[in-house]
Design an enzyme around this catalytic site. Sequence first.
Site, PDB file in Angstrom:
ATOM      1  CG  HIS A 204      -2.116  -0.759   1.450  1.00  0.00           C
ATOM      2  ND1 HIS A 204      -2.129  -2.122   1.322  1.00  0.00           N
ATOM      3  CD2 HIS A 204      -3.595  -0.293   0.314  1.00  0.00           C
ATOM      4  CE1 HIS A 204      -3.324  -3.015   0.895  1.00  0.00           C
ATOM      5  NE2 HIS A 204      -4.100  -1.556   0.909  1.00  0.00           N
ATOM      6  N   GLY A 205       2.060   1.358   1.106  1.00  0.00           N
ATOM      7  CA  GLY A 205       2.928   2.796   0.708  1.00  0.00           C
ATOM      8  C   GLY A 205       4.052   2.064   1.530  1.00  0.00           C
TER       9      GLY A 205
END
Lengths: 453, 322
Positions: free
Chosen positions: A309-310
């Site tokens: 996601h990041g």
Amino acid sequence: MSFITPAFLVFFILFLLSGSLIQKFFGDRAFRIYLLAADFVFYSYTDYRFSFLLLFMTVSVYLCGLKAEKKPFFYLGIAIPVVLLGFFKYCNFFLKTAGFSTLNIILPLGISFYSFEAISYLCDIRRNRIGAEKDLIMFASYLCFFPNIISGPIVRVGDLLEQFKENRKISLRNIETGIQIMAIGYFKKMVIADRIAVFVNDVYAAPKAFSRLTIAFALLSYSLQIYMDFSGYSDIAIGISKCLGYDLKKNFDLPYLSGSVTEFWRRWHISLSSWFRDYVYIPLGGNRRGKTRQYLNLLIVMGLSGIWHGADWTFLLWGLINGLLMCLERPLFSAIQGIPAVLRKIIVYILISATWVFFRADSFVQVKDIFTALFTAHQGIFQPYLWSFSGFLMSFLYLLLIAWKKNENRLYDGYYLLQDLHTAKGLTLFCIFVGLLICLAYTAGNPFVYFRF
Amino acid sequence: MKNKTSFCIRNIFIALITSFIVLNLFCMFYYNVPVHLDCEDGSTDYIWEKNKRYIQMNEGIGYGRTNNEGYMETDDYHGEKADVLIMGSSHLQGLSIPQERNMSSLLQDLLKENVYSLAMAGHNLKVCVSNLNEALEKYRPDVVVLETNNIAFTHREIKTVLNDEVPQTAAENEGIIGLLQRSPFLRLAYSQYQNFITEERESRTDKDYADESRINELLQLIRQICETHDCKTVILYHPTLSLNDDGSLQVNTDERTGIWSRLCKENGITYLDMSEKYIEEYEKNRILPYGFINTKIGNGHLNVEGHRMMAEELYRILKEEH
């Protein structure tokens, strides 16, 4: 190009009109090429350089796919998306962690999504689930399909390519269904998510300024915001695909009605969860190698999901916390089942809302600030944000409505309550819904949360 | 085939008409503001439709009724002298709050004198000064309050005021445009469309800010007009604000406030800067003057607390100095 820009609406309407004419007068092959051209126009709208990257990945994965039964080609094919994703998304993260100065790298839109599609394509060939696609145009149409390229859902090749080969048409019936799903998506995004984002952003920007009650309300609101934002995007993508004649599977299955964290992850971002299940969790041994290994596998998968996601430690920790909750749940399964269902759902909602803090915060300092402000007595601004209440109320009413209508044959996969636009009643209700969307939409602009990934 | 087409057209027609009616009914309770009309006496650039009820829930929750002159003022006007005249922008107009809680109503209750507000959306200090003479001539106030949230004017802006060249806001209430404005749904839809297509607000690139002498010329003009009508002047400046990471309040007071304060004093004008009051209220009660329960906190128009703060400060200063 974002779905919530005027440019996209113009692009989509023009594409639909011209595409249907091309399909009618020049045949399916011409339409396929036209769709591919539109994919690249859509993708390169923000930055044309990204389209070269997409083209390179498409061609290289296609060529490796043709020879994927041979190990070197298979590994080369896997390495290409992994290396590109690693460079563009994680290079600065590793440099920063190691204490070096970072590079000026722009993250290409949707690279996390189409890289995973490319990997699943090669793995499926290797496992003999599918055959390699011989037609480059056909393969490129799958990997570059504009409705889902930027923020998913992550579509498996078997799900979409077969539909391409059926030469489905742009038809009025499909458009009727598609635009209704799109309208639901736009409503979720622009009326609920974007409005709530205004409040959540305020609180996260200066948590110490707000009262404890307001912070708690912001955390609960963020859960709703991110669901409406991301599922809204998925709905728009599903609706656009439907207009073109293709069916994408639902990406969310009312996740906040889950009675456990494990169930939540089965119902949230289904295309990603099932990707990790099929290509990471099961190859690692899944739950076949004893409890300890199963828990370790869960933590690995959720950790990877977090970092997907990041590129930040906060995302990794967010994933690991979710993994830990899932591990803790397993031995307590029978005890949890004893808790009344409604209470279980509320507890899960609160737990998930607490974990989102790691996801939403920009740094650990912000995480600390949020939790410190939440648990220490202090004077702060009280903000009973009206749009959060409205969002919860609208969600609740919609749930009641779909429960009431579940026996009628009008619920499309994904809980879309669709109208028959051939009747005056159905058309009127749809027009009112679109009118309300226009009236209530937050028009100052908030990008999709998942655009960052 | 022909029957099918006519059936389809009939359905579309029914759907459009019915949904249009329903959406207008919805907007009557969500966003229903009067139409702009030309202001014949020149006190303001335009007025609202007279004696019209309004409701607005897009930013805050505001409702009320325009008076017999077309201002968002609780009292009607019948030619009497106003003790205090308020001129200002949408902040003081109070479209986002209940009418009885706007600054002029609160100040009237505190002063027990006739306070009349001509505040209108878009009426910044330049527009107010260009209309000042006409307004003072008509309402003959003892005190006029000129509200502004901006004191960073450029040379060119002040020049337009001094040369009486400030562009007038057109009412645009005639023909097809006027007719379309009668539909609250279409008005809201148009406003939403405008926001949607404006991706980025224009940033101010003109940095040719007015120097002291230019500001002084503007204040001299205000003084001159007010002296002609034997009226005292208050300039009410309210800066924007933001919240810092550590939870403290950042009041974005313009650096020119000191210059304005001194020059106002030299010109016999009372200058009221709301900065300190804002900080005091925040530190004591964690209350912000801007923003609503349905918009960004500390941003946008004045809320009921902002109107109250202004009314209290104005009351204090009017009691002290006038």
